[in-house]
Motif scaffolding. Structure first.
Motif: not given
Ligand code: SF4
Ligand code: SF4
Ligand code: SF4
Ligand code: SF4
Ligand code: SF4
Lengths: 284, 384
Positions: A176, A179, B89-92, B281, B296-299
């Motif tokens: 986190e 990120s 890092p985070s993509q909707e 991801s 959501q797509r997150t690392w």
């Protein structure tokens, strides 16, 4: 989650919030969900929540959120009753999942704190240890943190309402931290940080404020505390300080407890002695 | 200006270059100093770059030194990489709502200004090329990555001051660069003054350069550029022997080193998140109280226990199997998958590993005892 089959749509599921040995901070996190609280009250029937209302409905309850650790014989009994009247039991916070800061007494000799803290320890009817709820009853889901994270709390509630698995990661705080683009305090500075061995969930707030992670979410899935401890020692920390780093809110979580003891333990070997205010300040 | 030609500009010229890109509607980003490190950030002019700043890096350690001088590119890569601009890092991915019986779904691809990067290192260009093979030119094109990547304008900055963690010379990715840029800078700071050799890589690079004051690069400046690169090459002493490396790792899956590393490895995942080519991801669906569904797509990282979770449990439950996954993917199976190395030699995973685990050292250790077997080979699911 094993018990997700919630009641038929014409009845709102009931939610109960219970307190054991704790500071109420985790329950307050629920009250703190200001934007969502009214909607929540519409979709669930809040049957018992002392921080919100004196009204208390009889069980059974569809979802019970349990805060706090078991520290008295009465509470050891009460949790059995709550378990038997709850469909889904979710423990919230470091006290409920690991015994909390009060679990420090598990490191000391029996009764040492009670006689040091209370003028009349004979009135105290407490168990010798502070233990997590899961040591007493079956728990369906655990939410970590001191306090729990609001979004994780809502996530567990919305997931149980929708009958899906909550999205609660078990990996490290570092993920986190990276990120959100925080520069690592361990690598770019010498600040001790428990992030690499601590469970994510807080959003890595402390490192973003230039404070090392205190480990308040407890151990991550596969926490290699020995390697981190060895590294902190290399950076110049004394064993007792490393031990104390691991012995805070989650001192009772096995991985942290093990490391705290491996470093010699958080408490000096001399008997605990805490002076009373009256003793310090003399008679008024 | 032709592709392949060069002009020399001074500090004002670099300022003008950034201003020209901004005036063309580009969001201009470059290396900036923040919280004790050099990372990607917004730049409006040369003074936003790390003026007079150097970095000192070693396994598990990174420090900045603020000195005199005008140089803006006297450092190697920091913890942030350009990956995050194209693969955040985070993509909707989509949202969906239910009203009555009607489900409405939306999968918007963000409409953002094109990006101009000023000061991407050669290894970072190589890393973007690796990511392109995965997310752009593979079996499936990622629309979110493509939306920002395809039009990105790249101004490279060749390296004069590599860090001790750099090993691009082993990977053939630096400290010089010959491709994958619109314009490439080489900073010179000697008796002839502070200036930049700018080489043209594309027509649109040439077009932008028309608006930047400068003069045709002299043979003397070209020689100075060569000298900077030669000394940088000499300064890089970290080596990764790549000869037969993919095969070496593939035949040493039961090497005792994996367990030895697992004693030290925190399975924290920092190495994968700082790596400019790691693309893993996690895709998760959440619902809110109002009934909105969000994907959501997150690392994610192969150091997560959940990363290999399939029916019944994780495939790679031991830390040694997870470190092995990381190293063999970077240096061995990436070749099978994408016909290239997954590592470009930027050294980030070495510097930003909290306990300083160094893949060049670990790979060398395996090479030194090729064929060694751990005493009790992992059995069952964890064995592979
Ligand atoms: S600051 Fe702490 S939490 Fe963040 S990456 Fe470094 S060790 Fe991990
Ligand atoms: S594996 Fe390490 S050195 Fe190689 S590209 Fe990734 S971060 Fe850089
Ligand atoms: S090394 Fe691990 S995190 Fe990186 S791309 Fe490979 S599997 Fe994914
Ligand atoms: S690895 Fe090479 S290209 Fe990358 S920053 Fe270091 S010297 Fe530059
Ligand atoms: S190699 Fe280092 S950065 Fe990577 S997971 Fe292990 S301890 Fe973390």
């Amino acid at each position: 989650m094993s018990r997700t089959d919630l009641p038929e749509p014409d009845r709102r599921p009931s939610l109960a919030v219970w307190k054991f040995a704790s500071c109420d901070g985790c329950q307050l996190s629920l009250l703190d969900c200001e934007d969502e609280l009214l909607t929540l009250a519409k979709v669930v029937d809040i049957a018992h929540f002392s921080e919100m209302s004196r009204a208390s409905a009889e069980g059974p309850y569809d979802v019970s959120l349990v805060e706090g650790s078991i520290t008295t014989p009465d509470d050891a009994q009460r949790i059995l009753e709550i378990r038997s009247s709850s469909h889904l039991l979710v423990t919230i916070g470091a006290c409920a999942t690991a015994g909390g800061i009060q679990g420090l007494r598990n490191f000391a000799a029996s009764g040492a704190y009670a006689s040091a803290v209370y003028a009349h320890p004979e009135y105290i009817d407490a168990l010798e240890t502070s233990t997590p709820i899961a040591a007493h009853v079956e728990v369906d889901y655990e939410l970590h943190g001191c306090p729990v994270d609001r979004s994780q709390l809502l996530e567990v509630l919305t997931a149980s309402l929708a009958g899906r698995t909550p999205v609660i990661p078990g990996h490290s705080v570092c993920q986190e931290c990276k990120s959100r683009g925080t520069v690592c305090l361990l690598v770019a500075g010498d600040t001790p940080c428990l992030g690499p061995v601590t469970r994510a969930g807080c959003g890595a707030i402390c490192p973003s404020m230039d404070r090392g992670c205190f480990g308040c979410f407890g151990p991550a899935d596969t926490a290699n505390t020995a390697s981190l401890a060895a590294h902190l020692r290399l950076q110049g920390m004394a064993p007792v300080d490393v031990s104390r780093l691991f012995a805070t809110f989650n001192a009772g979580a096995p991985a942290f407890r093990h490391e705290a003891l491996a470093q010699g333990g958080p408490v000096p070997s001399a008997p605990v002695r805490i002076t009373h205010r009256a003793e310090r300040e003399g008679p008024r | 200006m032709r592709i392949g030609s060069a002009v020399t500009i001074d500090a004002e010229g670099l300022d003008a270059l950034i201003a020209t890109l901004a005036s063309r509607g580009y969001e201009t980003k470059g290396p900036v100093v923040r919280d004790g490190a050099i990372l990607p950030g917004p730049v409006g002019g040369i003074n936003d770059l790390p003026v007079g700043v150097r970095d000192v890096q070693s396994p598990g350690r990174y420090r900045l030194e603020h000195g005199e001088g005008d140089a803006v590119f006297s450092w190697a890569v920091g913890p942030g990489s350009w990956k995050a601009e194209f693969f955040p890092p985070s993509q909707e991915l989509w949202t969906s709502t239910l009203e009555g019986d009607v489900v409405t779904s939306e999968a918007p691809v963000a409409d953002v200004a094109p990006l101009a990067i000023v000061g991407a290192r050669p290894c970072e260009l190589a890393a973007l090329a690796v990511l392109d093979r995965v997310l752009l030119d593979g079996a499936v094109t990622d629309p979110h990555y493509a939306a920002r990547r395809v039009d990105a304008f790249i101004v490279a900055a060749e390296c004069g001051s590599p860090a001790s963690t750099c090993f691009c010379t082993s990977m053939g990715t630096g400290p010089a660069t010959e491709s994958d840029f619109d314009l490439a800078l080489t900073e010179l700071d000697d008796d002839d003054g502070h200036r930049f050799v700018v080489r043209v890589g594309t027509d649109r690079g040439a077009e932008i350069l028309e608006y930047v004051p400068g003069s045709e690069t002299t043979p003397r400046d070209m020689a100075a550029r060569q000298a900077v690169l030669a000394s940088a090459t000499k300064a890089i002493d970290r080596r990764l022997e790549t000869e037969g490396l993919a095969e070496l790792l593939a035949r040493n899956l039961d090497h005792p080193s994996w367990d030895d590393i697992a004693e030290r490895c925190l399975s924290c995942g920092n190495c994968t998140l700082v790596c400019p080519t790691c693309f893993c991801s996690d895709v998760s669906d959440t619902t809110d109280l109002a009934g909105e569904v969000r994907r959501q797509r997150t690392w994610a990282s192969c150091f997560d226990l959940d990363h290999s979770y399939i029916h019944g449990g994780p495939v790679r439950s031991s830390v040694s199997s997870r470190y092995r996954q990381w190293l063999t993917h970077k240096l061995s199976t990436w070749w099978d998958q994408f016909d290239s190395s997954g590592c470009v030699g930027c050294g980030r995973c070495i510097a930003w590993c909290p306990v300083g685990i160094d893949l060049t050292v670990e790979a060398a250790a395996i090479r030194a005892s090729d064929g060694a077997l751990r005493s009790s080979p992992a059995s069952g699911r964890d064995g592979r």
